[in-house]
Design an enzyme around this catalytic site. Structure first.
Site, short mmCIF file in Angstrom:
data_model
loop_
_atom_site.label_atom_id
_atom_site.label_comp_id
_atom_site.label_asym_id
_atom_site.label_seq_id
_atom_site.Cartn_x
_atom_site.Cartn_y
_atom_site.Cartn_z
N VAL A 10 0.81 -1.23 0.00
CA VAL A 10 0.00 0.00 0.00
C VAL A 10 0.84 1.27 0.00
O VAL A 10 0.34 2.34 -0.34
CB VAL A 10 -1.00 0.03 1.18
CG1 VAL A 10 -1.94 -1.16 1.13
CG2 VAL A 10 -0.30 0.13 2.51
N ASN A 36 -7.49 -0.35 5.61
CA ASN A 36 -7.27 -0.90 6.94
C ASN A 36 -5.81 -1.31 7.17
O ASN A 36 -5.51 -1.97 8.15
CB ASN A 36 -8.19 -2.11 7.15
CG ASN A 36 -8.18 -2.61 8.57
OD1 ASN A 36 -8.10 -1.83 9.52
ND2 ASN A 36 -8.22 -3.92 8.74
N SER A 88 -8.54 4.39 13.85
CA SER A 88 -8.12 4.07 15.22
C SER A 88 -8.57 5.24 16.07
O SER A 88 -8.62 6.38 15.61
CB SER A 88 -6.60 3.93 15.33
OG SER A 88 -6.20 3.95 16.71
N TYR A 104 2.78 7.32 15.49
CA TYR A 104 1.58 6.55 15.18
C TYR A 104 0.34 7.45 15.27
O TYR A 104 -0.49 7.47 14.36
CB TYR A 104 1.46 5.36 16.15
CG TYR A 104 0.21 4.54 15.98
CD1 TYR A 104 0.14 3.57 14.99
CD2 TYR A 104 -0.89 4.73 16.80
CE1 TYR A 104 -1.01 2.80 14.83
CE2 TYR A 104 -2.04 3.97 16.65
CZ TYR A 104 -2.10 3.01 15.66
OH TYR A 104 -3.23 2.26 15.51
N ALA A 106 0.21 10.72 15.14
CA ALA A 106 0.27 11.75 14.09
C ALA A 106 -0.21 11.19 12.76
O ALA A 106 -0.98 11.84 12.03
CB ALA A 106 1.69 12.29 13.97
N LYS A 108 -2.26 8.67 12.28
CA LYS A 108 -3.70 8.42 12.38
C LYS A 108 -4.50 9.72 12.33
O LYS A 108 -5.56 9.78 11.72
CB LYS A 108 -4.03 7.63 13.65
CG LYS A 108 -3.49 6.21 13.65
CD LYS A 108 -4.11 5.38 12.54
CE LYS A 108 -3.73 3.91 12.64
NZ LYS A 108 -4.46 3.07 11.68
#
Length: 188
Positions: A10, A36, A88, A104, A106, A108
């Site tokens: 991805v 996802n 999340s 993580y 940041a 999201k």
């Protein structure tokens, strides 16, 4: 039920676009995109390597953007579709009391901003954009990242329960949008 899958990195925009093209060639359309892909890392910011931070953003943020870009021409043409971003709760709040999840979180938050922006951009096109914000689940993401969590920590939700919730959201009537759903573990 039969299921077909396509393997794709991805974080590689060329592979994303070619994979979407293969899916369209095989099935003729894409009704629902579920973004996802995720990668977990934690610890004090100064302990993160620049390479790990780039990897988090490449997979979490850019992967979501690339796949959305790749399917949009097809969904615009059919004037229908759903982009479902599994983000999340870290995309809307700081996860955990320790707060050692800055890159993580940041990444999201960036996906949340993207989701809200693309939702606004696509109003009136027939394409629904949904943001889903689950708390921690009992998946292999933590072990894959090398962290020593048990399979069923008290704070983890069962992934089968989350899958049921996702199916419920995606089966709502076309004129209903559950565009900001937060799910967390309930404890008595």
């Amino acid at each position: 039920n039969d299921c077909e899958y396509f393997v794709c990195d991805v974080a590689d925009d060329k592979k994303v676009f070619s994979t979407v093209k293969k899916i369209i060639e095989k099935f003729g359309k894409i009704d629902i995109l579920v973004n996802n892909a995720g990668i977990w890392w934690e610890g004090p910011l100064e302990k993160h390597s620049p390479e790990k931070i780039r990897e988090i953003f490449d997979v979490v943020t850019l992967g979501t953007i690339f796949f959305s870009m790749a399917i949009l021409p097809y969904m615009r043409k059919q004037k229908d579709g759903v982009i479902f971003n599994v983000i999340s709760k870290a995309g809307i709040e700081i996860p955990g009391p320790d707060g050692q999840y800055a890159p993580y979180t940041a990444a999201k938050h960036a996906v949340t901003g993207f989701t809200k922006s693309i939702e606004e951009e696509l109003k009136g096109t027939g394409i629904k954009v949904l943001g889903f914000y689950p708390a921690g689940m009992n998946t292999k993401i933590f072990k894959t990242a090398g962290f020593k969590y048990k399979d069923k920590e008290d704070w983890m939700m069962d992934k089968k329960d989350i899958a049921e919730i996702i199916v419920f959201i995606l089966k709502r009537p076309k004129d209903i949008s559950m565009d900001h759903v937060v799910v967390r573990k309930f404890t008595k």
